[in-house]
Design an enzyme around this catalytic site. Structure first.
Site, PDB file in Angstrom:
ATOM      1  N   GLU A  12      -8.323  84.772 -10.799  1.00  0.00           N
ATOM      2  CA  GLU A  12      -7.330  84.111 -10.159  1.00  0.00           C
ATOM      3  C   GLU A  12      -7.053  82.921 -10.578  1.00  0.00           C
ATOM      4  O   GLU A  12      -5.681  82.533 -10.840  1.00  0.00           O
ATOM      5  CB  GLU A  12      -8.088  83.754  -8.643  1.00  0.00           C
ATOM      6  N   ASP A  53      -5.855  90.585  -6.922  1.00  0.00           N
ATOM      7  CA  ASP A  53      -4.945  89.231  -6.928  1.00  0.00           C
ATOM      8  C   ASP A  53      -4.977  88.683  -8.194  1.00  0.00           C
ATOM      9  O   ASP A  53      -4.068  88.111  -8.601  1.00  0.00           O
ATOM     10  CB  ASP A  53      -5.243  88.386  -5.584  1.00  0.00           C
TER      11      ASP A  53
END
Length: 373
Positions: free
Chosen positions: A78, A135
């Site tokens: 991330e 993500d």
């Protein structure tokens, strides 16, 4: 030290093309000259460069590792993805390359084009868990895609396409007639349901990936994600998205709050309105619900709310959450100004600073044109 380029040529290049999300006059491939703002450089871009310098100075090592100061200086995909995105938009090619080189060297899988989700520098085995975080891989691919565009380096787009293809192949599943985004390759599929994190749906990035890996699957993933996470899976008094949800495999059952996580709208779910605003989805019910929550009587921004009992955190959200709340309000009130956003210097940690940087990019890009999804 940043590389030196022809300022005029860089600006002419920028003025003659659109960025990935359709923003005119996209960020420049240049560093600020001595004496301040480059001639013709938009004020918001000069401001972004200043904020990026503050973020880079606090959280990015010389090797290109982005430090999560709230978690013992671990690094995550991330954070590496955020770093690529911010460096690209600020025109900082030197730091961009360092972040990408470190990410590829230490986190890239050997079996596919995804990345191990965490690096712990104080551990005997810094990458002990090879599972990915979806993500993080989306952010890395998006950062590379935008870097390819901004730095005119097609090889970066080819790398982004490899990652995007594997996200689609390895991290999506058919569940009750929907194409669902899993949080990782493994660990989130149960006998009667799958676990989903709504904040992993980075809608503007997923829409952009159709350019990398052409086909209708991206639009379906986005459309199904909007229905699932932003219309159906809203809970509590204010109808807010949750940090984690369970999606039953049986189509007759609705999504529910995940049993193994706190039942909150908090640190994860705060990114749902951010990405919806970025995608210019101002009429989306989840974004409107978040805006209403942050503008209710008292006008405070709590750190979280429990979606089962509607209790509020006894302390306010930090500067990063405040930034997202301002962004959400701006989608409903165009009198608000980007200059009102908190500065990176006010963030208590890496994640708060990242939310501030993301809110600045989303605010600027949400002002142009029709919805991107």
């Amino acid at each position: 030290m940043h590389s030196t380029v022809d300022q005029g040529a860089a600006l002419r290049t920028i003025q003659g093309r659109r960025s990935v999300l359709g923003l005119l006059a996209a960020p420049a491939l240049l560093a600020l000259p001595r004496g301040g703002q480059a001639q013709g450089m938009p004020e918001w871009l000069a401001d972004l460069k200043t904020e990026w310098a503050a973020f880079r100075g606090r959280y990015v090592t010389r090797e290109g590792r982005v430090l999560d100061s709230g978690k013992g200086d671990e690094s995550h995909t991330e954070g590496q993805g955020f770093g690529l995105l911010f460096a690209a938009e600020a025109g900082d090619v030197t730091t961009f390359d360092r972040i990408w080189d470190w990410t590829r060297r230490y986190l890239r899988h050997r079996r596919d084009n995804l990345h191990a989700w965490r690096y712990r520098g104080d551990s005997v085995d810094p990458v002990g868990d090879q599972n990915n975080a979806t993500d993080g891989d989306i952010l890395i691919a998006w950062g590379l895609m935008r870097g390819a565009d901004l730095f005119t380096r097609p090889a970066l787009e080819r790398e982004a396409a490899l990652i995007a293809r594997d996200i689609l192949t390895l991290c999506t599943r058919e569940v009750a007639g929907r194409l669902v985004l899993l949080p990782a390759q493994s660990g989130f599929e149960k006998r009667d349901h799958v676990v989903v994190n709504p904040s992993y749906y980075i809608f503007p990035a997923l829409s952009a990936f159709e350019r990398l890996v052409p086909g209708p699957q991206w639009r379906r993933l986005v459309s199904d994600g909007l229905d699932l996470c932003c219309r159906e899976a809203r809970f509590g008094r204010w109808g807010l998205p949750a940090d984690w949800i369970e999606v039953p495999r049986e189509s007759s059952f609705r999504p529910r709050l995940a049993a193994s996580w706190p039942t909150r709208f908090s640190w994860d779910a705060v990114r749902v309105p951010l990405y919806l605003a970025w995608a210019r989805q101002k009429d989306n019910p989840a974004l409107q619900a978040c805006t209403a929550f942050w503008t209710r009587p008292g006008n405070d921004v709590p750190a979280w709310t429990d979606l089962r009992n509607n209790s509020l955190a006894p302390y306010p959200g930090h500067a990063g959450i405040q930034a997202v709340a301002m962004l959400a309000r701006a989608t409903q009130d165009n009198r608000r100004r980007i200059q009102d956003l908190p500065r990176v210097a006010l963030a208590p940690d890496y994640y708060g600073a990242a939310l501030i940087m993301l809110s600045r990019l989303a605010w600027q890009e949400s002002q142009a044109g029709a919805p991107v999804v």
